[in-house]
Every structure is written in C-alpha cells, then in structure tokens.
Design a protein around this motif. Structure first.
Motif, PDB file in Angstrom:
ATOM      1  N   CYS A 231       0.803  -1.231   0.000  1.00  0.00           N
ATOM      2  CA  CYS A 231       0.000   0.000   0.000  1.00  0.00           C
ATOM      3  C   CYS A 231       0.833   1.278   0.000  1.00  0.00           C
ATOM      4  CB  CYS A 231      -0.954   0.002   1.193  1.00  0.00           C
ATOM      5  SG  CYS A 231      -2.140  -1.367   1.163  1.00  0.00           S
ATOM      6  N   ASP A 232       2.162   1.178   0.044  1.00  0.00           N
ATOM      7  CA  ASP A 232       3.074   2.309  -0.147  1.00  0.00           C
ATOM      8  C   ASP A 232       2.790   3.489   0.788  1.00  0.00           C
ATOM      9  OD1 ASP A 232       5.286   3.520  -1.354  1.00  0.00           O
ATOM     10  OD2 ASP A 232       4.031   4.566  -2.820  1.00  0.00           O
ATOM     11  N   PHE A 233       2.369   3.209   2.015  1.00  0.00           N
ATOM     12  CA  PHE A 233       2.096   4.254   3.009  1.00  0.00           C
ATOM     13  C   PHE A 233       0.987   5.209   2.555  1.00  0.00           C
ATOM     14  CE2 PHE A 233       6.730   3.375   3.706  1.00  0.00           C
ATOM     15  CZ  PHE A 233       6.621   2.798   4.960  1.00  0.00           C
ATOM     16  N   SER A 234       0.162   4.805   1.596  1.00  0.00           N
ATOM     17  CA  SER A 234      -0.809   5.698   0.961  1.00  0.00           C
ATOM     18  C   SER A 234      -2.221   5.475   1.489  1.00  0.00           C
ATOM     19  CB  SER A 234      -0.787   5.469  -0.556  1.00  0.00           C
ATOM     20  OG  SER A 234      -1.946   5.967  -1.179  1.00  0.00           O
ATOM     21  N   PHE A 235      -2.917   6.565   1.789  1.00  0.00           N
ATOM     22  CA  PHE A 235      -4.321   6.492   2.214  1.00  0.00           C
ATOM     23  C   PHE A 235      -5.164   5.843   1.123  1.00  0.00           C
ATOM     24  CE2 PHE A 235      -8.643   7.960   2.566  1.00  0.00           C
ATOM     25  CZ  PHE A 235      -8.905   8.042   3.929  1.00  0.00           C
ATOM     26  N   GLU A 236      -5.014   6.315  -0.111  1.00  0.00           N
ATOM     27  CA  GLU A 236      -5.845   5.822  -1.209  1.00  0.00           C
ATOM     28  C   GLU A 236      -5.613   4.335  -1.470  1.00  0.00           C
ATOM     29  OE1 GLU A 236      -3.974   8.544  -1.298  1.00  0.00           O
ATOM     30  OE2 GLU A 236      -5.526  10.102  -1.274  1.00  0.00           O
ATOM     31  N   LYS A 237      -4.344   3.924  -1.527  1.00  0.00           N
ATOM     32  CA  LYS A 237      -4.050   2.515  -1.800  1.00  0.00           C
ATOM     33  C   LYS A 237      -4.522   1.624  -0.656  1.00  0.00           C
ATOM     34  CE  LYS A 237      -0.141   3.391  -4.878  1.00  0.00           C
ATOM     35  NZ  LYS A 237       1.313   3.222  -5.122  1.00  0.00           N
ATOM     36  N   ALA A 238      -4.348   2.094   0.572  1.00  0.00           N
ATOM     37  CA  ALA A 238      -4.810   1.314   1.722  1.00  0.00           C
ATOM     38  C   ALA A 238      -6.327   1.202   1.724  1.00  0.00           C
ATOM     39  CB  ALA A 238      -4.318   1.951   3.018  1.00  0.00           C
ATOM     40  N   ALA A 239      -7.011   2.290   1.383  1.00  0.00           N
ATOM     41  CA  ALA A 239      -8.475   2.266   1.346  1.00  0.00           C
ATOM     42  C   ALA A 239      -8.972   1.285   0.289  1.00  0.00           C
ATOM     43  CB  ALA A 239      -9.016   3.667   1.074  1.00  0.00           C
ATOM     44  N   ASN A 240      -8.365   1.321  -0.889  1.00  0.00           N
ATOM     45  CA  ASN A 240      -8.785   0.411  -1.960  1.00  0.00           C
ATOM     46  C   ASN A 240      -8.550  -1.048  -1.577  1.00  0.00           C
ATOM     47  OD1 ASN A 240      -9.607   2.513  -3.623  1.00  0.00           O
ATOM     48  ND2 ASN A 240      -7.615   2.670  -4.650  1.00  0.00           N
TER      49      ASN A 240
END
Length: 347
Positions: A231-240
């Motif tokens: 998820c690369d420390f990312s809100f968007e990637k983690a949410a998806n």
C-alpha cells in the motif's frame, strides 16, 4: 548613539575568575571542569549575555559543531504539499535539536533524493560546503552502500537509523520493527483474531521489510495465513485494498497498518461499509502520530521511539568527534499503546 559593546570570551573569563581555556571547555561541553566552576561560568555567560560565535569556535579546532540528518526528499515534500504534515520529521527535529543543543552543537536537516548516485552527489556537495561532524542516514538512505562508502572515504562518521547491515558497517540506532509487528499479532491473537491483514508500506524501506517479515513469522507460528497488501504508506491505496478485502468472503477481522494514514483509511472504509470498530473489525497502527489519539475511536498503535533514536545518534556522533568511523548497535524500546480500536474477534 553609543555602539553596543560586544561581550567576548575574555569578559566571561574575567567575570568568572577563570582562564579563557576553561570557559572554552564549558562552552564546548568538554569534560574536566568541576561542577562549581562550570556553574560559575554559566552564570557569568547568562549575566553578561554572551553568545558564543560559531565561526570562531570552528577556527579553534577541526570541529564544525554541526550534525546533519538527511531524509527522503520526494516523500517528505509530498506529505508537506498534501497538507498531511510529517510527524516523523517533527520527532527527528525534536530529538536531534535538543540533543545537539545540550552539547553545544547545531542540527542540520536536509532533503536528499533517494536514487543512489544522485544521493552521493547531493550529500557530497553539502559536505564540501558545511563540513558537518557527523551524518545521520534515515531510511531508505541508510541502505545506500555507495553513500556510506563516500562518507567513509571523506572521513565522516555516520549513523544509520536502521537495523545493522553487515554490508554497511556503521553505528546503527533503531527499534526492533519485526518484534513490534509480532507484538501486534500477539495482541490481536490474544483477542481471538485469526484473519489478520497487514497493510505494508514500501519495500525500499528496511524497516518496512522487517515489519512484514515479523508479521508473517508471527502468523505462521500461530498456524495462521498471513495476508499482506502493498500500500506504499498511501491512504488511497490502503483504502482500496481494505475495501476489496472487507467486501469479499472471509473478510479480515483485524488489520495492522504500517502508518497512521493507512490506519485512518481502514477506519474510513469501515464506516463506509457499516463495520463497527472494534466490535466487528480491529485495527492497529504503527507510528502513533497525534492524530491517532484523536481519531474516532482512538487508535491502538505502536509508538516508535523516533526522537530518542535521532537523539541517541547525535550524542554518539558528538562523543566520537575526531574519529573517521563509528560502529555500534543501539536498540531502543517501542511501546504498544492500547486504545479503543482493538477488541475481541466477532463470533
């Protein structure tokens, strides 16, 4: 109008009844000065309003009285530009600046590109112009063997904020990322959770690799199947990623996120899909920024000793002034702060 009088080190020496050399030892935080004498000199400095001149101090010896810490340029600027702040940087400055101040030093903070050759060029230019007495390499710079080699060739001691690496002999200051991940799994498993997903950061960061390895090991030891999402420390990637898991069959009953931003993404998705936290899904974060305490509900989180790690690195580098290399392994404790996002697995 009378020109303000410049207070000199000789004025301090006369006021304290000591030699100029003794005042210099106190200013430069050197040992060998009796407590009573040190206090008398410090009182004279305060009464006279004397401010040591950094340039003059540098002329008196080989030291620059500067410690430089470098950080990931692109990721730091991205966080600032997006208005997300950067608690890691705040904690770095907190620990480093206070430690340097205590020893009469100053801390520099530089943003450096993570591409290995470019990092060598950028840091080389900084060394030429500022000549810091020691350098602190945060991740992923801590794993740049070319940069480490350049620092050794330039005779500059450095500390890595990372697990020891046999290919890069150095001073290593860190906390046990793998043990912290295992502590998260143990905490959740004690609550009866068996389907646990790990939201991973970025594999170029050594600590991120250690955490996912610790997670996988702990899951295997408990005869559970690890689920890891990049998820690369990312809100968007983690949410998806969290959304895809929580909508599927056999959805996880617990998540471990490598930073608070990804943990907030899980809270957001849980609310979107109607999951109650922690009644239906539990959540643990690494990092423990101020927002973790004020989220709804407050996050259970691993508190990283960032300020303490940078402070320790500064202290060891300062103590090693004059040496061209410093080695050692300093492991600082982490803390699992249990709040309101973890609870028994749903039945």
């Amino acid at each position: 109008m009378n020109k303000p009088t410049t207070i000199t080190i000789e004025d301090v020496a006369r006021a304290a009844g000591v030699s100029r050399q003794t005042v210099s030892r106190v200013i430069n935080r050197k040992p060998g000065v009796k407590t009573a004498v040190r206090e008398r000199i410090e009182t004279a400095i305060a009464d006279l309003g004397y401010v040591p001149n950094l340039a003059a101090r540098r002329m008196g010896g080989a030291r620059s009285f500067l410690i430089m810490a470098i950080n990931d340029r692109a990721r730091t600027i991205e966080n600032w530009t997006a208005g997300r702040g950067n608690d890691w940087v705040d904690q770095m400055l907190h620990g480093g600046m206070l430690a340097c101040e205590e020893h009469g030093y100053h801390m520099l903070f530089e943003l450096v590109d993570t591409e290995h050759d470019e990092a060598v060029r950028q840091v080389g230019r900084i060394l030429t112009s500022l000549q810091p007495d020691g350098i602190i390499l945060t991740q992923p710079h801590s794993e740049n063997a070319k940069l480490a080699q350049m620092l050794r060739e330039r005779g500059r001691p450095f500390a890595r904020i990372a697990l020891p690496n046999p290919e890069i002999p150095s001073l290593s200051v860190h906390f046990d990322d793998a043990a912290a991940a295992r502590a998260c799994v143990d905490h959740l498993h004690d609550f009866g959770h068996e389907r646990i997903a790990f939201l991973a950061g970025n594999s170029t960061y050594r600590g991120s690799l250690d955490r996912r390895e610790g997670f996988a090991d702990a899951m295997h030891e408990a005869d559970l199947q690890p689920v890891i999402g990049e998820c690369d420390f990312s809100f968007e990637k983690a949410a998806n990623y969290a959304r895809s898991l929580m909508r599927g069959d056999g959805a996880p009953t617990a998540f471990i996120a490598e930073n608070d931003e990804m943990a907030f993404a899980v809270l957001n998705v849980a609310d979107e899909l109607g999951y109650e936290v922690p009644e239906q899904v539990s959540l643990i974060s690494f990092e423990d920024t101020p927002g973790a305490r004020f989220s709804v509900p407050p996050l259970t989180a691993i508190r990283q000793p960032t300020a303490a790690m940078i402070g320790r690195a500064c202290e060891v580098l300062i103590d090693a002034t004059g040496k061209t290399e410093v080695e050692g392994n300093h492991v600082l404790p982490f803390e699992l702060r249990v709040r309101q996002t973890t609870g028994p697995a749903p039945r």
